[in-house]
Design a protein around this motif. Structure first.
Motif, short mmCIF file in Angstrom:
data_model
loop_
_atom_site.label_atom_id
_atom_site.label_comp_id
_atom_site.label_asym_id
_atom_site.label_seq_id
_atom_site.Cartn_x
_atom_site.Cartn_y
_atom_site.Cartn_z
N GLN A 59 -7.14 47.87 7.04
CA GLN A 59 -7.74 47.26 5.85
C GLN A 59 -8.57 46.03 6.20
OE1 GLN A 59 -7.26 48.75 2.82
NE2 GLN A 59 -6.27 50.25 4.15
N SER A 60 -8.54 45.63 7.45
CA SER A 60 -9.19 44.38 7.87
C SER A 60 -10.40 44.66 8.76
CB SER A 60 -8.19 43.51 8.63
OG SER A 60 -8.86 42.55 9.42
N ASN A 61 -11.55 44.17 8.32
CA ASN A 61 -12.75 44.30 9.17
C ASN A 61 -12.56 43.55 10.48
OD1 ASN A 61 -14.53 45.88 7.59
ND2 ASN A 61 -14.88 44.15 6.24
N THR A 62 -11.93 42.40 10.40
CA THR A 62 -11.72 41.58 11.60
C THR A 62 -10.85 42.32 12.62
OG1 THR A 62 -11.79 39.56 10.27
CG2 THR A 62 -10.78 39.39 12.45
N LEU A 63 -9.70 42.82 12.14
CA LEU A 63 -8.77 43.45 13.07
C LEU A 63 -9.30 44.78 13.58
CD1 LEU A 63 -5.34 42.51 11.41
CD2 LEU A 63 -6.56 41.34 13.26
N TRP B 241 -11.87 32.14 6.21
CA TRP B 241 -11.27 31.80 4.92
C TRP B 241 -11.74 30.41 4.53
CZ3 TRP B 241 -5.32 33.35 4.80
CH2 TRP B 241 -5.21 34.74 4.65
N ASN B 242 -12.43 30.33 3.42
CA ASN B 242 -12.85 29.02 2.89
C ASN B 242 -13.50 28.16 3.97
OD1 ASN B 242 -11.81 29.75 0.33
ND2 ASN B 242 -9.76 29.46 1.20
N LEU B 243 -14.43 28.81 4.64
CA LEU B 243 -15.29 28.19 5.67
C LEU B 243 -14.55 27.87 6.97
CD1 LEU B 243 -17.36 25.77 3.38
CD2 LEU B 243 -17.86 28.15 4.00
N SER C 7 -14.45 37.59 14.22
CA SER C 7 -14.27 37.21 12.81
C SER C 7 -15.22 37.97 11.90
CB SER C 7 -14.54 35.70 12.70
OG SER C 7 -14.43 35.29 11.37
N SER C 8 -14.66 38.46 10.81
CA SER C 8 -15.49 39.01 9.73
C SER C 8 -15.61 37.95 8.65
CB SER C 8 -14.84 40.29 9.19
OG SER C 8 -15.60 40.80 8.12
N ARG C 9 -16.75 37.90 8.00
CA ARG C 9 -16.97 36.92 6.93
C ARG C 9 -17.85 37.53 5.86
NH1 ARG C 9 -19.41 33.49 10.87
NH2 ARG C 9 -17.33 32.76 11.41
C1 LIG Z 1 -8.85 33.54 1.02
C2 LIG Z 1 -10.24 34.00 1.37
C3 LIG Z 1 -11.23 33.06 1.62
C4 LIG Z 1 -12.51 33.47 1.98
N1 LIG Z 1 -13.48 32.53 2.25
C5 LIG Z 1 -14.71 32.94 2.64
C6 LIG Z 1 -15.71 32.00 2.98
O1 LIG Z 1 -15.52 30.79 2.95
N2 LIG Z 1 -16.94 32.46 3.35
C7 LIG Z 1 -17.22 33.78 3.43
O2 LIG Z 1 -18.31 34.14 3.78
N3 LIG Z 1 -16.27 34.71 3.13
C8 LIG Z 1 -15.04 34.32 2.74
N4 LIG Z 1 -14.08 35.24 2.43
C9 LIG Z 1 -14.41 36.66 2.60
C10 LIG Z 1 -13.91 37.21 3.93
O3 LIG Z 1 -14.26 36.36 5.01
C11 LIG Z 1 -14.51 38.57 4.17
O4 LIG Z 1 -14.17 39.44 3.11
C12 LIG Z 1 -14.08 39.15 5.48
O5 LIG Z 1 -14.78 40.34 5.71
C13 LIG Z 1 -12.58 39.41 5.48
O6 LIG Z 1 -12.21 39.96 6.70
P1 LIG Z 1 -10.95 40.92 6.84
O7 LIG Z 1 -11.36 42.27 6.28
O8 LIG Z 1 -10.64 40.95 8.29
O9 LIG Z 1 -9.83 40.31 6.05
C14 LIG Z 1 -12.81 34.85 2.06
C15 LIG Z 1 -11.79 35.79 1.80
C16 LIG Z 1 -10.53 35.37 1.46
C17 LIG Z 1 -9.46 36.39 1.18
#
Ligand SMILES: Cc1cc2nc3c(=O)[nH]c(=O)nc-3n(C[C@H](O)[C@H](O)[C@H](O)COP(=O)(O)O)c2cc1C
Length: 200
Positions: free
Chosen positions: A17-21, A89-91, A133-135
């Protein structure tokens, strides 16, 4: 000598479920294929139930008694290569990863104080790290570049320990792109992961 890679996972989501992982797994699998003799140690911070440093652990860190932080710091210091996988998460980085670094930043293990200031103890041998890291948005370039505190922190704390060979691997715009565009960005990030892992 056998190289040891420490794969630090900082995401409560299941890998699938995680793009990062998912991205980090592509990297580690390619690394393993290219370096079959390497030892790979996975530390999943949520499964470890890492908590912020508490009074008891802090007291033991200063008194020299055996404690959890010391175990994590020693494990960290025993590796040659590092994969730090955490979504933005939150920058910044997820709090659990900060808590983990608070354990690993251990006087006498990862750094020491000198008359000239603190110095990293992990510069004793060549070490390499990658921050994966995914963002949701784009931070590697453009207007939001200075808002990315996550990569800055990971690079700075690793540098503080003496690990200066640090790469970054991002999937960006993950919450903006959709459909084929997202699929394409994911595929490109996976290819970049395989390329980087091949010479890591
Ligand atoms: C608690 C939380 C905070 C996040 N804060 C940001 C952020 O500051 N900037 C951003 O671009 N995306 C933010 N995101 C989006 C995630 O970085 C993004 O969906 C990412 O692909 C998640 O990766 P994952 O699939 O490995 O969890 C946030 C997501 C969550 C759940």
């Amino acid at each position: 000598m056998t190289q040891k890679l420490l794969y630090v996972k900082a995401n409560p989501k299941a890998d699938s479920q995680s793009n990062t992982l998912t991205l980090a797994n592509v990297f580690v699998q390619e690394y393993q294929t290219k370096n079959p003799e390497s030892e790979i140690v996975i530390i999943d911070l949520y499964k470890e139930d890492i908590k912020p440093l508490d009074a008891d652990t802090l007291a033991k860190m200063f008194s020299g008694e055996k404690n959890r932080a010391l175990d994590y710091a020693n494990q960290f210091a025993s590796a040659d290569k590092y994969v730090i996988a955490a979504p933005m998460w939150n920058l910044g980085i997820p709090a659990i990863l900060k808590a983990y670094f608070d354990y690993v930043s251990y006087v006498g293990v990862s750094f020491k104080y000198t008359a000239e200031g603190p110095i990293g103890l992990l510069a004793d041998k060549p070490r390499k790290a990658v921050h994966i890291s995914s963002r949701g948005g784009v931070y590697s370039e453009g207007a939001a570049k200075e808002f990315d505190l996550s990569d800055k922190y990971v690079r700075t704390i690793l540098g503080f320990f003496g690990i200066n060979q640090v790469e970054s691997l991002f999937l960006e715009n993950a919450n903006v792109l959709q459909g084929d565009d997202l699929r394409k960005a994911i595929d490109q990030s996976h290819q970049a992961a395989r390329n980087l892992a091949a010479n890591f």
